[in-house]
Design a protein around this motif. Structure first.
Motif, PDB file in Angstrom:
ATOM      1  N   ARG A 350       0.836  -1.204   0.000  1.00 28.56           N
ATOM      2  CA  ARG A 350       0.000   0.000   0.000  1.00 28.56           C
ATOM      3  C   ARG A 350       0.874   1.259   0.000  1.00 28.56           C
ATOM      4  O   ARG A 350       0.586   2.234  -0.700  1.00 28.56           O
ATOM      5  CB  ARG A 350      -0.912   0.008   1.224  1.00 28.56           C
ATOM      6  CG  ARG A 350      -1.948  -1.110   1.249  1.00 28.56           C
ATOM      7  CD  ARG A 350      -3.182  -0.725   0.471  1.00 28.56           C
ATOM      8  NE  ARG A 350      -4.285  -1.635   0.747  1.00 28.56           N
ATOM      9  CZ  ARG A 350      -5.055  -2.176  -0.167  1.00 28.56           C
ATOM     10  NH1 ARG A 350      -4.835  -1.924  -1.446  1.00 28.56           N
ATOM     11  NH2 ARG A 350      -6.042  -2.981   0.142  1.00 28.56           N
ATOM     12  N   ASP A 354       1.025   4.298  -2.871  1.00 30.70           N
ATOM     13  CA  ASP A 354       0.823   5.713  -2.541  1.00 30.70           C
ATOM     14  C   ASP A 354       2.017   6.565  -2.977  1.00 30.70           C
ATOM     15  O   ASP A 354       1.850   7.730  -3.355  1.00 30.70           O
ATOM     16  CB  ASP A 354       0.594   5.880  -1.029  1.00 30.70           C
ATOM     17  CG  ASP A 354      -0.754   5.325  -0.592  1.00 30.70           C
ATOM     18  OD1 ASP A 354      -1.627   5.141  -1.468  1.00 30.70           O
ATOM     19  OD2 ASP A 354      -0.928   5.061   0.614  1.00 30.70           O
ATOM     20  N   ARG A 364      -4.651   4.000  -9.144  1.00 29.44           N
ATOM     21  CA  ARG A 364      -5.870   3.189  -9.023  1.00 29.44           C
ATOM     22  C   ARG A 364      -5.698   1.837  -9.700  1.00 29.44           C
ATOM     23  O   ARG A 364      -6.178   0.813  -9.206  1.00 29.44           O
ATOM     24  CB  ARG A 364      -7.064   3.938  -9.630  1.00 29.44           C
ATOM     25  CG  ARG A 364      -7.629   5.021  -8.731  1.00 29.44           C
ATOM     26  CD  ARG A 364      -9.018   5.447  -9.202  1.00 29.44           C
ATOM     27  NE  ARG A 364      -8.988   6.021 -10.542  1.00 29.44           N
ATOM     28  CZ  ARG A 364      -8.772   7.299 -10.807  1.00 29.44           C
ATOM     29  NH1 ARG A 364      -8.554   8.154  -9.816  1.00 29.44           N
ATOM     30  NH2 ARG A 364      -8.776   7.751 -12.048  1.00 29.44           N
ATOM     31  N   ALA A 367      -3.668  -0.293  -7.443  1.00 25.86           N
ATOM     32  CA  ALA A 367      -4.480  -0.720  -6.299  1.00 25.86           C
ATOM     33  C   ALA A 367      -5.444  -1.838  -6.698  1.00 25.86           C
ATOM     34  O   ALA A 367      -5.689  -2.771  -5.916  1.00 25.86           O
ATOM     35  CB  ALA A 367      -5.245   0.478  -5.740  1.00 25.86           C
ATOM     36  N   THR A 368      -5.991  -1.767  -7.903  1.00 26.52           N
ATOM     37  CA  THR A 368      -6.886  -2.822  -8.389  1.00 26.52           C
ATOM     38  C   THR A 368      -6.143  -4.147  -8.494  1.00 26.52           C
ATOM     39  O   THR A 368      -6.656  -5.209  -8.103  1.00 26.52           O
ATOM     40  CB  THR A 368      -7.463  -2.433  -9.759  1.00 26.52           C
ATOM     41  OG1 THR A 368      -8.194  -1.218  -9.635  1.00 26.52           O
ATOM     42  CG2 THR A 368      -8.384  -3.521 -10.290  1.00 26.52           C
ATOM     43  N   ASP A 371      -5.546  -5.412  -4.910  1.00 24.47           N
ATOM     44  CA  ASP A 371      -6.777  -5.917  -4.287  1.00 24.47           C
ATOM     45  C   ASP A 371      -7.080  -7.344  -4.736  1.00 24.47           C
ATOM     46  O   ASP A 371      -7.501  -8.193  -3.946  1.00 24.47           O
ATOM     47  CB  ASP A 371      -7.957  -5.002  -4.626  1.00 24.47           C
ATOM     48  CG  ASP A 371      -7.901  -3.685  -3.878  1.00 24.47           C
ATOM     49  OD1 ASP A 371      -7.140  -3.594  -2.890  1.00 24.47           O
ATOM     50  OD2 ASP A 371      -8.596  -2.737  -4.288  1.00 24.47           O
ATOM     51  N   LEU A 489      -7.047  -4.550   6.318  1.00 30.29           N
ATOM     52  CA  LEU A 489      -6.353  -3.800   5.268  1.00 30.29           C
ATOM     53  C   LEU A 489      -6.718  -4.350   3.896  1.00 30.29           C
ATOM     54  O   LEU A 489      -6.958  -3.595   2.956  1.00 30.29           O
ATOM     55  CB  LEU A 489      -4.834  -3.879   5.479  1.00 30.29           C
ATOM     56  CG  LEU A 489      -4.255  -3.022   6.606  1.00 30.29           C
ATOM     57  CD1 LEU A 489      -2.823  -3.437   6.899  1.00 30.29           C
ATOM     58  CD2 LEU A 489      -4.299  -1.538   6.236  1.00 30.29           C
ATOM     59  N   GLN A 491      -9.421  -5.799   3.019  1.00 27.19           N
ATOM     60  CA  GLN A 491     -10.808  -5.466   2.696  1.00 27.19           C
ATOM     61  C   GLN A 491     -11.051  -3.960   2.637  1.00 27.19           C
ATOM     62  O   GLN A 491     -12.195  -3.518   2.511  1.00 27.19           O
ATOM     63  CB  GLN A 491     -11.750  -6.104   3.737  1.00 27.19           C
ATOM     64  CG  GLN A 491     -11.740  -7.617   3.711  1.00 27.19           C
ATOM     65  CD  GLN A 491     -12.711  -8.217   4.724  1.00 27.19           C
ATOM     66  OE1 GLN A 491     -13.796  -7.690   4.951  1.00 27.19           O
ATOM     67  NE2 GLN A 491     -12.321  -9.338   5.318  1.00 27.19           N
ATOM     68  N   ARG A 492      -9.991  -3.176   2.761  1.00 26.39           N
ATOM     69  CA  ARG A 492     -10.062  -1.702   2.740  1.00 26.39           C
ATOM     70  C   ARG A 492     -10.943  -1.146   3.862  1.00 26.39           C
ATOM     71  O   ARG A 492     -11.588  -0.103   3.716  1.00 26.39           O
ATOM     72  CB  ARG A 492     -10.560  -1.207   1.380  1.00 26.39           C
ATOM     73  CG  ARG A 492      -9.553  -1.433   0.256  1.00 26.39           C
ATOM     74  CD  ARG A 492     -10.007  -0.766  -1.025  1.00 26.39           C
ATOM     75  NE  ARG A 492      -8.950  -0.833  -2.041  1.00 26.39           N
ATOM     76  CZ  ARG A 492      -7.981   0.068  -2.191  1.00 26.39           C
ATOM     77  NH1 ARG A 492      -7.910   1.104  -1.369  1.00 26.39           N
ATOM     78  NH2 ARG A 492      -7.086  -0.054  -3.148  1.00 26.39           N
ATOM     79  N   ALA A 495      -6.713   1.719   6.364  1.00 29.47           N
ATOM     80  CA  ALA A 495      -5.789   2.238   5.357  1.00 29.47           C
ATOM     81  C   ALA A 495      -4.414   2.417   5.985  1.00 29.47           C
ATOM     82  O   ALA A 495      -4.276   2.515   7.215  1.00 29.47           O
ATOM     83  CB  ALA A 495      -6.299   3.572   4.809  1.00 29.47           C
ATOM     84  N   THR A 506     -11.152   4.238   7.112  1.00 23.85           N
ATOM     85  CA  THR A 506     -11.614   4.450   5.739  1.00 23.85           C
ATOM     86  C   THR A 506     -13.125   4.689   5.777  1.00 23.85           C
ATOM     87  O   THR A 506     -13.759   4.521   6.833  1.00 23.85           O
ATOM     88  CB  THR A 506     -11.332   3.219   4.871  1.00 23.85           C
ATOM     89  OG1 THR A 506     -12.185   2.143   5.308  1.00 23.85           O
ATOM     90  CG2 THR A 506      -9.875   2.793   4.963  1.00 23.85           C
ATOM     91  N   SER A 509     -14.944   1.896   7.355  1.00 21.73           N
ATOM     92  CA  SER A 509     -14.799   1.692   8.804  1.00 21.73           C
ATOM     93  C   SER A 509     -16.050   2.133   9.557  1.00 21.73           C
ATOM     94  O   SER A 509     -16.468   1.490  10.523  1.00 21.73           O
ATOM     95  CB  SER A 509     -13.592   2.484   9.325  1.00 21.73           C
ATOM     96  OG  SER A 509     -12.417   2.179   8.624  1.00 21.73           O
TER      97      SER A 509
END
Length: 620
Positions: A350, A354, A364, A367-368, A371, A489, A491-492, A495, A506, A509
């Protein structure tokens, strides 16, 4: 010369397969692709590593008039690829930046004289006008674009030079093209077709399943020690690849293995180019070596007897993971794909996203990819089914998921799924109170100490024992809390922020804290590694490719002969014969050249060149 008819092409293709390559029958999908290209059609081929992609352009190049031009990014391996073809009696050559002027002129003259069946080129050479003029002067049987996923900016191995390959069709519109890759999602598949102007070509998509590979993902504890146990108990003396994220980790892991009696070599971009080349050559040419490497190593590695691929760090994408694990078991024999995965892997990946260069769309996309990789690691379903679904083969994946593949850790020893909503709320409440009440953010270690009620120096320094959440999590152990945070983390629901990897809430949350969303978590079964290991051993013991004890000395004698012949010729051992061929020879003990010719992998050229030596070795 007119293109052959479909019937004659099939007959010719089967004759070439038997005479040149020594195989009696095509694998699934190969014949249809070969017939199509022989007849002059364009093709886009998605086929897993070890599925026999190379034959899909090599055989048409031998049947059609002219030279087959193969575009490949694998400059460091072209010599070995050409050596392997020449051992089969195929006239092959290459042009790339490693050659001097005289070597290039010799190959160019062979091409112009019609003395090459296959010519390998690096993609950047097709951007040179001199290369284009050279190809204009000789008949071309076909263009094969290998590792075609390199054209995709969505994929994981983007190579800008591949973008120019669409010009091939514009300059030689009547020459058939075949683009091939082992790794492509639907998005990558579509981009390959669009960028290479292959939308109107026939698309051949084979199953991505590699049933001989056992997929295992284990909780990371002491990864080097876990790796050493894997090698000692399941793969003693086997060739394999160990992937690490950093150059430093590569060198430390290689040193650790050597210190513990494992023959290991390092490979990363920071090493001297000569040492890198020497280590790669040793890995390809010698039996039983372990290559510890960053992802700079591996594309196009043709070594068939790699028995395991291990990851000590989390891959960035399922594409990368699948391609890297696919370097194991190319010969179809049982092999292992093993990954040690932990909380710090998620934090680090992560952070890397960033801090990566590029715009928000690029981040993005990264990140995809991550994930999807995290979903594979955390699934309680069949891992093989999840990989197949990721590559767009949902029906086959669903069938695997329903029946179980019988050769991944989640099928061999199914993990439990448990309601982790309360545990998640405790973690999120701790992060919330630190942020809102103290204006502080900390990493996972401090959160876990607070939950467990541990009065560590840092807890006492910041008076975190005064928080209402202090000590509310004693029902779980430290390792279990690390698993909870790792999955939050993934499952987002948490963060990672900043260079120190502090935890933050997030948007999701709030739903958990507000009791509007439940959280299902995976509980890794105890003794999962041992259960998978025992299953792996029993599978190997029962595998029909394994030899009876009385044949093993003969197999080892054949391997010793092969090693000597390979060293004398300066080529990898598998260029002489694959292990699978030597196993069949040791089992059947052919007594004549005629009997030896019936062994899979013994073609006409190899029979003439090595047949008597093999018979002499058998007679010793």
């Amino acid at each position: 010369m007119p293109s052959p008819t479909a019937d004659s092409a099939t007959a010719d293709a089967l004759e070439v397969l038997r005479r040149v390559f020594g195989y009696e029958a095509f694998r699934d999908g190969q014949r249809e692709i070969i017939d199509h290209v022989v007849a002059g059609g364009d093709a886009l081929v998605l086929m897993p590593t070890g599925g026999g992609k190379s034959l899909c352009y090599q055989i048409p190049a031998l049947i059609r008039p002219g030279t087959g031009v193969v575009v490949s990014p694998l400059i460091a391996l072209m010599q070995d690829q050409v050596d392997a073809l020449r051992a089969l009696g195929i006239r092959a050559g290459f042009l790339n930046s490693t050659q001097d002027l005289d070597e290039r002129r010799t190959v160019e003259a062979e091409f112009l004289a019609g003395e090459l069946d296959l010519l390998y080129l690096a993609p950047e050479r097709l951007r040179l006008e001199a290369t284009l003029r050279l190809l204009d002067r000789g008949p071309i049987a076909l263009f094969a674009i290998d590792e075609a996923h390199c054209v995709s900016q969505w994929g994981h191995d983007f190579r800008p030079d591949y973008l120019a390959l669409s010009a091939v069709h514009e300059r030689w519109p009547t020459v058939p093209r075949i683009a091939l890759t082992a790794t492509a999602t639907r998005a990558t598949h579509a981009e390959i077709a669009q960028r290479l102007k292959l939308e109107d070509a026939r698309h051949f998509v084979a199953s991505f399943d590699r049933p001989n590979i056992q997929y295992r993902i284990v909780p990371k504890q002491e990864p080097k020690r876990q790796l050493l146990e894997l090698l000692r108990t399941e793969h003693p003396g086997d060739a394999g690849i160990v992937y690490c994220l950093s150059r430093s980790s590569v060198e430390k892991t290689a040193e650790f293995l050597v210190e513990n009696g494992i023959q290991a070599l390092p490979y990363h971009a920071g090493l001297d180019a000569g040492l890198r080349a020497a280590n790669q050559a040793r890995f390809l040419r010698e039996d039983g070596l372990v290559m510890v490497a960053t992802i700079a190593f591996g594309m196009g590695i043709d070594k068939p007897d790699v028995r395991f691929v291990a990851h000590l760090d989390l891959p960035k994408s399922v594409e990368g993971y699948y391609q890297e694990t696919g370097r194991a078991g190319r010969d179809g024999l049982p092999s292992t794909a093993w990954l040690a995965y932990g909380l710090q892997d998620v934090v680090r990946q992560r952070q890397m996203i960033d801090g990566s260069e590029g715009d928000d769309a690029h981040r993005r996309r990264l990140a995809t990819h991550l994930d999807a990789m995290l979903a594979l690691c955390e699934t309680v379903e069949c891992r093989r089914a999840q990989v197949l679904a990721y590559f767009g083969q949902e029906d086959e994946g669903a069938e695997r998921s329903e029946k179980g593949c019988g050769n991944c850790d989640t099928c061999l020893n199914p993990p439990e799924s448990w309601d982790g909503t309360v545990a998640a709320q405790k973690v999120l409440s701790t992060v919330f109170r630190l942020d809102r009440e103290r204006r502080q953010r900390f990493g996972a270690g401090q959160i876990i100490d607070i939950l467990l009620g541990k009065k560590s120096p840092k807890v006492e320094k910041f008076r975190h024992d005064e928080l209402t959440v202090f000590g509310i999590g004693t029902e779980l152990r430290e390792g279990e809390w690390r698993g909870v945070i790792r999955q939050l983390l993934a499952q987002r629901l948490l963060a990672v922020e900043g260079e120190y990897g502090t935890l933050a809430l997030t948007p999701g949350s709030a739903e958990v804290l507000g009791r509007k969303r439940s959280v299902a978590l995976r509980r890794d079964p105890e003794r999962a590694a041992r259960a998978a290991k025992e299953t792996s051993r029993s599978r190997k013991a029962a595998a029909p490719v394994d030899l009876p004890e009385e044949a093993l000395p003969l197999f080892e004698r054949l391997r010793a002969w092969r090693a000597s012949a390979a060293k004398e010729q300066g080529v990898p051992a598998y260029v002489i014969f694959h292990d699978a061929t030597l196993r069949q020879i040791a089992l059947e003990r052919p007594a004549s050249l005629a009997e030896l010719s019936g062994v899979s992998g013994v073609g006409e050229s190899k029979l003439n060149r090595y047949g008597q030596q093999v018979l002499d070795t058998l007679a010793e």
